[in-house]
Design a protein around this motif. Structure first.
Motif, PDB file in Angstrom:
ATOM      1  N   SER A 122       0.854  -1.194   0.000  1.00 37.62           N
ATOM      2  CA  SER A 122       0.000   0.000   0.000  1.00 37.62           C
ATOM      3  C   SER A 122       0.885   1.238   0.000  1.00 37.62           C
ATOM      4  O   SER A 122       2.051   1.169   0.393  1.00 37.62           O
ATOM      5  N   PHE A 123       0.305   2.361  -0.401  1.00 35.33           N
ATOM      6  CA  PHE A 123       1.094   3.607  -0.392  1.00 35.33           C
ATOM      7  C   PHE A 123       1.578   3.928   1.019  1.00 35.33           C
ATOM      8  O   PHE A 123       2.696   4.388   1.212  1.00 35.33           O
ATOM      9  N   ARG A 124       0.714   3.649   2.004  1.00 37.24           N
ATOM     10  CA  ARG A 124       1.092   3.964   3.384  1.00 37.24           C
ATOM     11  C   ARG A 124       2.363   3.237   3.806  1.00 37.24           C
ATOM     12  O   ARG A 124       3.116   3.718   4.649  1.00 37.24           O
TER      13      ARG A 124
ATOM     14  N   PRO B 195       4.143   9.595  12.692  1.00 39.90           N
ATOM     15  CA  PRO B 195       4.186   8.189  13.100  1.00 39.90           C
ATOM     16  C   PRO B 195       3.090   7.370  12.413  1.00 39.90           C
ATOM     17  O   PRO B 195       3.253   6.173  12.200  1.00 39.90           O
ATOM     18  N   ASN B 196       1.979   7.995  12.095  1.00 36.99           N
ATOM     19  CA  ASN B 196       0.960   7.311  11.302  1.00 36.99           C
ATOM     20  C   ASN B 196       1.245   7.604   9.831  1.00 36.99           C
ATOM     21  O   ASN B 196       1.059   8.737   9.373  1.00 36.99           O
TER      22      ASN B 196
ATOM     23  N   ASN C 276      -0.195   7.150   7.218  1.00 35.48           N
ATOM     24  CA  ASN C 276      -1.299   7.644   6.391  1.00 35.48           C
ATOM     25  C   ASN C 276      -1.321   9.169   6.329  1.00 35.48           C
ATOM     26  O   ASN C 276      -1.877   9.751   5.403  1.00 35.48           O
ATOM     27  N   ASP C 277      -0.724   9.809   7.343  1.00 39.65           N
ATOM     28  CA  ASP C 277      -0.739  11.276   7.382  1.00 39.65           C
ATOM     29  C   ASP C 277       0.469  11.880   6.675  1.00 39.65           C
ATOM     30  O   ASP C 277       0.533  13.092   6.500  1.00 39.65           O
ATOM     31  N   ASN C 278       1.422  11.054   6.333  1.00 38.39           N
ATOM     32  CA  ASN C 278       2.658  11.561   5.736  1.00 38.39           C
ATOM     33  C   ASN C 278       2.341  12.275   4.419  1.00 38.39           C
ATOM     34  O   ASN C 278       1.844  11.651   3.477  1.00 38.39           O
ATOM     35  N   PRO C 279       2.609  13.592   4.339  1.00 36.75           N
ATOM     36  CA  PRO C 279       2.199  14.342   3.147  1.00 36.75           C
ATOM     37  C   PRO C 279       2.872  13.836   1.875  1.00 36.75           C
ATOM     38  O   PRO C 279       2.274  13.876   0.802  1.00 36.75           O
ATOM     39  N   TYR C 280       4.107  13.354   2.028  1.00 40.51           N
ATOM     40  CA  TYR C 280       4.805  12.859   0.847  1.00 40.51           C
ATOM     41  C   TYR C 280       4.106  11.622   0.296  1.00 40.51           C
ATOM     42  O   TYR C 280       3.887  11.476  -0.904  1.00 40.51           O
ATOM     43  N   VAL C 281       3.736  10.740   1.229  1.00 42.33           N
ATOM     44  CA  VAL C 281       3.023   9.522   0.837  1.00 42.33           C
ATOM     45  C   VAL C 281       1.683   9.881   0.204  1.00 42.33           C
ATOM     46  O   VAL C 281       1.278   9.327  -0.827  1.00 42.33           O
TER      47      VAL C 281
ATOM     48  N   GLY D 217      10.492   2.270   5.942  1.00 43.51           N
ATOM     49  CA  GLY D 217      10.127   2.480   4.541  1.00 43.51           C
ATOM     50  C   GLY D 217      10.898   3.640   3.926  1.00 43.51           C
ATOM     51  O   GLY D 217      11.564   4.404   4.626  1.00 43.51           O
ATOM     52  N   PRO D 218      10.799   3.808   2.591  1.00 40.35           N
ATOM     53  CA  PRO D 218      11.592   4.820   1.895  1.00 40.35           C
ATOM     54  C   PRO D 218      11.286   6.252   2.343  1.00 40.35           C
ATOM     55  O   PRO D 218      12.169   7.109   2.341  1.00 40.35           O
ATOM     56  N   PHE D 219      10.039   6.539   2.694  1.00 37.71           N
ATOM     57  CA  PHE D 219       9.673   7.933   2.981  1.00 37.71           C
ATOM     58  C   PHE D 219       9.223   8.098   4.424  1.00 37.71           C
ATOM     59  O   PHE D 219       8.394   8.943   4.739  1.00 37.71           O
ATOM     60  N   TYR D 220       9.785   7.288   5.334  1.00 38.36           N
ATOM     61  CA  TYR D 220       9.423   7.403   6.738  1.00 38.36           C
ATOM     62  C   TYR D 220       9.845   8.762   7.271  1.00 38.36           C
ATOM     63  O   TYR D 220      10.949   9.243   7.012  1.00 38.36           O
ATOM     64  N   ASP D 221       8.939   9.382   7.996  1.00 36.23           N
ATOM     65  CA  ASP D 221       9.225  10.676   8.591  1.00 36.23           C
ATOM     66  C   ASP D 221       8.774  10.591  10.040  1.00 36.23           C
ATOM     67  O   ASP D 221       7.599  10.326  10.320  1.00 36.23           O
ATOM     68  N   ALA D 222       9.715  10.788  10.968  1.00 32.42           N
ATOM     69  CA  ALA D 222       9.404  10.632  12.392  1.00 32.42           C
ATOM     70  C   ALA D 222       8.288  11.573  12.828  1.00 32.42           C
ATOM     71  O   ALA D 222       7.604  11.330  13.824  1.00 32.42           O
ATOM     72  N   GLU D 223       8.082  12.656  12.075  1.00 27.23           N
ATOM     73  CA  GLU D 223       7.018  13.595  12.425  1.00 27.23           C
ATOM     74  C   GLU D 223       5.630  12.997  12.209  1.00 27.23           C
ATOM     75  O   GLU D 223       4.645  13.467  12.764  1.00 27.23           O
TER      76      GLU D 223
END
Lengths: 439, 281
Positions: free
Chosen positions: B69-71, B86-87, B89-94, B78-84
């Protein structure tokens, strides 16, 4: 030894319960005060390791069953979903998959130990046969469990193994159809395998209870093979063997963990991560490593029915072993000739396992073509497995029966304590003098 | 056909109407060092991101990745993990990656099949509507799903890297069938297409995928030179992640478990020596 129970209920509740259901007494006699020979080595710790393996498989298996979907269209993806989306699903699934291999490593060590120290001989025949029943159930369980992820090897392995029953004359085809629940390995097959895969471990647990019960009637064998004669020869199971088994279990778990965390797919076949496709047959269909020796025996025989009979015969040997071995001496420590044949037997089993993983026509010595013997080149895996299989059966049917009558065993010690106390290196030097300086 | 040998007495196989198997050969995958090897090895975050770009721009036009899944792109490891976030699904890049994809859906008002921009919760959409369409678009061959590809191939990442960089112009004695390409790292048997000395049949097989990567095909955002080898190793790492997205969590857990068990074993051994010190055995 199932002697007099030394359990004394202490609290009022224990007294009350003991006169109604002496279950605490049973546990006490089995796990605390059970008198155990004091000379058991680390090969004897695998019984405890196996109990733990069964526990791990049942607990992880129950959790996996909560997430797994036994349907041909969903099984593969549900397993992957467990690994990707279920919390610690990867841990549970890899523990279960590698746990099966660990279970077999432990059971093979346990069985070879029994063979070496003559643990199948009177009065332990029933104990041994119960162990063989457990092993048979384990094989059935492991085979059906391997089918559940519904990868390529799951499916085609299931086809190959269920087709073996088709070799039986007259009834073969009907039995196969009945096993499949249809005319091919399909959804009904997967469903019943799942059902049986969940059932059989509890049957194993039941037979394990019988196995332990039988053990507690006749008592442990020991590396000398000499029966326990006095209290001098034994120590209470707890704490002496709880701590020794505990240490062995912990070391075993280190190896287990090394696989689960750092090499979880090393023991499996990569092809099983391809979803099952009945129309595409994998280049090599091989079972998991723990079945390879039997697979080699199966393929060593040119006739299918004979091959199947030989394969099951190889397991049947274990069941009748107590009556094949004519020697009265239990431990091979005192049977130098038998010891030699035993180590060749271990080697033959390893060779069979090696051959089972290779193509039958593959050369044993690469690049060397010798001459055609009957149906294959002499330098081929199939001939190597024939020699090893011939030795496997000779070991049980010729060597052990004849050797017991012809060999001259070494002198056995009079008691378990005798060699221990007479052996200067093993005497607890200084133990009595200054125990505080040790440990 | 000298090289074709009959596999003897594969008894179970006999019933499966596959008694004759050719000898498949392949060249051993190239040896390459990966950052995620070993008990503490981790994925190189930059490499995962570059690998994702190769997948997105090249592979995904034919290969599905059904289980991802994109999430997942934004989850830990994952490639675009951002500690800011943690969920994931909220990652703007994703979210923005997902939005670039059109996914099939059903209009809840009318029941019509509609397309809508993807969300973090969606799976990567399949490039083909179904298997026959995928085969029709690729000369009869089915591009394998990439979600488990890396662990479904003997050799894993090294195998994928070797295939991608291993295409070779075959010798004139090898007649490559139309729509196929010779690759020494692909398991196969090309003896039937070989007109030279049967002792020199090339190792490897035919693959239906044309060489997918060439130098400069993908422009990396971080300025990494876009060589063929770079693209191949980056996408191999991305696919390793796609098959084992929990690898970093697993190894970190494993190090702790090993330390715990090691200490536990030492304590048990010391206890064992203490308890047994007065027993001759």
């Amino acid at each position: 030894m199932s002697g007099h129970s030394t359990y004394e209920p202490k609290s009022g509740v224990e007294k009350w319960l003991d006169t109604r259901l002496p279950i605490v007494r049973l546990a006490y006699d089995s796990l605390v005060d059970f008198p155990t020979p004091k000379n058991l080595n680390y090969w004897y710790t695998f019984g405890g390791i196996l109990a733990l393996c069964l526990g791990i498989q049942i607990v992880t298996g129950i959790v996996l069953a909560m997430h797994y979907v036994p349907h041909v269209d969903m099984a593969f993806n549900s397993v992957e979903r467990i690994m990707r989306d279920v919390n610690y699903g990867w841990l549970v699934r890899y523990m279960h998959a590698n746990g099966a291999s660990m279970f077999f490593i432990a059971v093979y060590v346990h069985m070879f130990r029994g063979l070496y120290y003559g643990s199948y001989k009177a009065p332990r025949e029933v104990l041994w046969i119960l162990g063989c029943v457990i092993y048979l159930l384990m094989m059935a369980t492991a085979f059906m469990g391997y089918v559940l992820p519904w990868g390529q090897m799951s499916f085609h392995g299931a086809v190959v193994i269920t087709n073996l029953f088709g070799a039986l004359p007259i009834v073969g085809q009907s039995i196969t159809t009945w096993l499949w629940g249809g005319f091919a390995v399909d959804d009904p097959t997967l469903n019943r395998f799942f059902s049986l895969h969940y059932l059989l471990p509890f049957m194993i647990a039941g037979v394990v209870i019988l196995h332990i019960w039988a053990l507690h009637v006749v008592g442990n064998n020991n590396p000398t093979g000499v029966s326990v004669q006095s209290k001098e020869d034994t120590v209470p199971f707890h704490p002496y063997y709880t701590v020794k088994d505990g240490f062995a279990i912990s070391v075993f778990l280190l190896m287990f963990a090394a696989f689960v965390f750092f090499n979880p797919n090393a023991l499996g076949d990569a092809v099983n991560y391809v979803p099952a496709n009945p129309l595409v047959t994998p280049a090599h269909i091989v079972p998991e490593w723990y079945f390879l020796p039997f697979y080699a025996i199966l393929r060593a025989v040119p006739d299918k029915l004979m091959g199947v009979l030989m394969m099951f015969g190889a397991i049947a040997m274990l069941f009748i072993l107590p009556w094949l071995d004519t020697s009265k001496v239990r431990s091979m420590r005192y049977r130098p000739t038998a010891k030699l044949y035993f180590f060749i037997f271990v080697l033959a089993c390893l060779v069979l396992g090696f051959c089972g993983g290779k193509l039958p026509d593959a050369h044993v010595i690469p690049g060397l073509t010798t001459f055609q013997l009957l149906d294959a080149d002499l330098n081929s895996m199939v001939w190597l497995s024939r020699f090893a299989a011939a030795y496997y059966f000779s070991y049980f049917l010729i060597i052990l029966p004849v050797l017991g009558l012809t060999e001259v065993p070494l002198a056995q010690p009079l008691s378990i304590s005798a060699p221990v106390l007479s052996h200067p290196a093993k005497a607890p030097v200084g133990a009595a003098a200054s125990p505080e300086k040790r440990g | 056909m000298l090289r074709k040998v009959y596999v003897f007495a594969a008894l179970g196989l006999a019933l499966m109407a596959a008694p004759a198997l050719a000898v498949t050969t392949q060249v051993e995958p190239k040896e390459i060092h990966w950052s995620f090897e070993g008990p503490v090895g981790k994925f190189d975050r930059g490499q995962l991101q570059r690998g994702y770009k190769v997948y997105r721009e090249v592979c995904s036009s034919c290969h599905s990745m059904n289980l991802v899944s994109f999430r997942n792109l934004g989850q830990k490891g994952g490639p675009f993990y951002d500690a800011e976030y943690p969920n994931p699904n909220d990652n703007p890049y994703v979210k923005s990656i997902a939005k670039d994809y059109q996914v099939n859906d059903i209009d809840s008002e009318t029941g019509d099949v509609v397309q809508r921009p993807g969300t973090s919760a969606d799976r990567f959409p399949n490039p083909y509507p179904n298997e026959p369409a995928a085969r029709a678009g690729n000369g009869g061959a089915l591009p394998p799903d990439m979600s488990t590809l890396s662990k479904a191939r003997e050799g894993g990442s090294a195998y994928i890297y070797s295939i991608l960089t291993g295409y070779k112009t075959p010798s004139a004695n090898l007649k490559v069938p139309p729509g196929k390409y010779y690759n020494p790292y692909m398991p196969g048997d090309v003896s039937g297409f070989w007109s030279g000395d049967m002792k020199d049949v090339p190792e490897g097989g035919f693959i239906a995928m044309p060489p997918p990567l060439v130098a400069g095909k993908v422009t990396f955002d971080d300025g990494t030179p876009s060589t063929l080898e770079q693209q191949a190793s980056d996408v191999a790492v991305f696919l390793a992640w796609a098959s084992e997205p929990k690898m970093e969590e697993r190894k970190a857990f494993g190090v702790g478990a090993m330390i715990y068990l090691l200490i536990f074993s030492v304590l048990l051994y010391v206890s064992y020596r203490r308890i047994w010190r007065n027993i001759a055995h």
